[in-house]
Design a protein around this motif. Sequence first.
Motif, short mmCIF file in Angstrom:
data_model
loop_
_atom_site.label_atom_id
_atom_site.label_comp_id
_atom_site.label_asym_id
_atom_site.label_seq_id
_atom_site.Cartn_x
_atom_site.Cartn_y
_atom_site.Cartn_z
N GLY A 151 59.98 53.84 20.24
CA GLY A 151 59.36 54.76 19.28
C GLY A 151 60.02 54.74 17.90
N ARG A 152 60.95 53.77 17.66
CA ARG A 152 61.69 53.76 16.38
C ARG A 152 60.96 52.90 15.36
N TYR A 153 60.80 53.45 14.18
CA TYR A 153 60.17 52.69 13.10
C TYR A 153 60.48 53.37 11.78
N ASP A 154 60.25 52.66 10.71
CA ASP A 154 60.35 53.26 9.38
C ASP A 154 59.23 52.68 8.52
N ARG A 155 59.25 53.02 7.25
CA ARG A 155 58.17 52.60 6.35
C ARG A 155 58.08 51.08 6.27
N ARG A 156 59.26 50.40 6.30
CA ARG A 156 59.27 48.93 6.23
C ARG A 156 58.59 48.33 7.46
N THR A 157 58.81 48.96 8.62
CA THR A 157 58.18 48.48 9.85
C THR A 157 56.67 48.51 9.71
N LEU A 158 56.15 49.64 9.22
CA LEU A 158 54.70 49.80 9.11
C LEU A 158 54.13 48.81 8.10
N GLU A 159 54.87 48.61 7.00
CA GLU A 159 54.43 47.68 5.96
C GLU A 159 54.42 46.24 6.50
N MET A 160 55.44 45.89 7.27
CA MET A 160 55.52 44.55 7.86
C MET A 160 54.35 44.33 8.83
N ALA A 161 54.04 45.35 9.62
CA ALA A 161 52.93 45.24 10.58
C ALA A 161 51.60 45.05 9.85
N ARG A 162 51.44 45.77 8.76
CA ARG A 162 50.21 45.67 7.98
C ARG A 162 50.08 44.27 7.39
N ARG A 163 51.20 43.78 6.83
CA ARG A 163 51.16 42.45 6.21
C ARG A 163 50.95 41.35 7.26
N ALA A 164 51.46 41.59 8.48
CA ALA A 164 51.30 40.60 9.55
C ALA A 164 49.84 40.50 10.01
N GLY A 165 49.04 41.51 9.67
CA GLY A 165 47.63 41.48 10.06
C GLY A 165 47.29 42.38 11.23
N PHE A 166 48.24 43.21 11.64
CA PHE A 166 47.91 44.20 12.66
C PHE A 166 46.97 45.24 12.05
N ALA A 167 46.02 45.72 12.87
CA ALA A 167 45.10 46.75 12.41
C ALA A 167 45.63 48.15 12.72
N THR A 168 46.54 48.24 13.71
CA THR A 168 47.09 49.55 14.06
C THR A 168 48.56 49.42 14.50
N VAL A 169 49.28 50.53 14.36
CA VAL A 169 50.64 50.65 14.91
C VAL A 169 50.70 51.97 15.68
N ALA A 170 51.14 51.89 16.94
CA ALA A 170 51.29 53.09 17.76
C ALA A 170 52.77 53.46 17.82
N THR A 171 53.04 54.76 17.70
CA THR A 171 54.41 55.26 17.74
C THR A 171 54.57 56.04 19.05
N SER A 172 55.62 56.84 19.15
CA SER A 172 55.77 57.73 20.31
C SER A 172 55.80 59.18 19.81
N GLN A 173 55.10 59.43 18.70
CA GLN A 173 55.02 60.80 18.17
C GLN A 173 53.98 61.57 18.97
N PHE A 174 54.35 62.81 19.32
CA PHE A 174 53.47 63.59 20.19
C PHE A 174 52.36 64.28 19.42
N HIS A 175 51.39 63.52 18.98
CA HIS A 175 50.22 64.19 18.42
C HIS A 175 48.97 63.42 18.83
N ALA A 176 47.85 64.14 18.91
CA ALA A 176 46.57 63.49 19.18
C ALA A 176 46.15 62.75 17.92
N ASN A 177 45.27 61.77 18.08
CA ASN A 177 44.77 61.04 16.91
C ASN A 177 43.35 61.48 16.60
N SER A 178 43.00 61.33 15.33
CA SER A 178 41.65 61.70 14.87
C SER A 178 41.34 60.80 13.69
N PRO A 179 40.09 60.79 13.22
CA PRO A 179 39.75 59.88 12.12
C PRO A 179 40.63 60.08 10.88
#
Length: 261
Positions: A168-196
């Motif tokens: 569940g560990r990540y930071d802003r650089r992680t999310l940016e790297m995932a976006r640049r790699a072409g991932f459409a989503t990143v899942a964390t271990s934060q306890f919240h429901a998702n919505s649009p």
Amino acid sequence: MATKSCVFLMYHELELPGRPLCQSVAGYVRYILPVEIFRGQMAWIEESGWQGLNVGAALRYPDGPSVCITFDDGSETVLIAAAPVLREFGCNATFYLTAGFLGQPGYLNPGQVRELDAQGFEIGCHSMTHAYLSDLPEPELKREVVDAKLEIEQIVGHRIEHFSCPGGRYDRRTLEMARRAGFATVATSQFHANSPGVSPYELGRVAMLRGLSLEEFGATCQGRGLWKKRLAHELRRGAQRLLGNRAYDRLRAVLLGDSQP
Ligand SMILES: [Zn+2]
């Protein structure tokens, strides 16, 4: 009308009678469900008229009650135990694989990954070596996110769109790297429901823990009581930030014999 929302469930290895687990420390086992408990949860989904969806389908927020089913790490038990149960109850799921674990004892091998893919399940990526991504310098982060994606894509022969963060560990650089790699989503271990309205690059998930009753499972699917889990999670994250990941893990290990899958 209420905003559509969907709880994403996070599973790991399943426990089968007579089969040793990939790890045996208490903090790992805490995240492991016996297959019969998992089966009861999937039966609840079907009997309650819910849909169990993979990440891609869940993010289309279909009508009717639904829950998203995800598995981290790529234990072999996802093919031999989880997949048959999911099919039995008409559910799909996303399996986030740790590329560097594939072929190791207890984990899926490339042929089994292709089999899961061919059965219609969604394959995602859970890094190369299961390193905590918020600790890493750029070249190592790239290997964990970009190279791991390419490796899994080589195995299945098509694009991989979904990533989940080890421990569940990540930071802003992680999310940016995932976006640049072409991932459409990143899942964390934060306890919240998702919505649009939730960023697809910071999807919440709820860890499924051993010992959760079926009643609590139903409440979780409905998004009830997540604030309590979130509060406990925030306290843990506060301690992590205060101590740093390594010191925090040493403390956990001392207190709980613990490690996070
Ligand atoms: Zn993991």
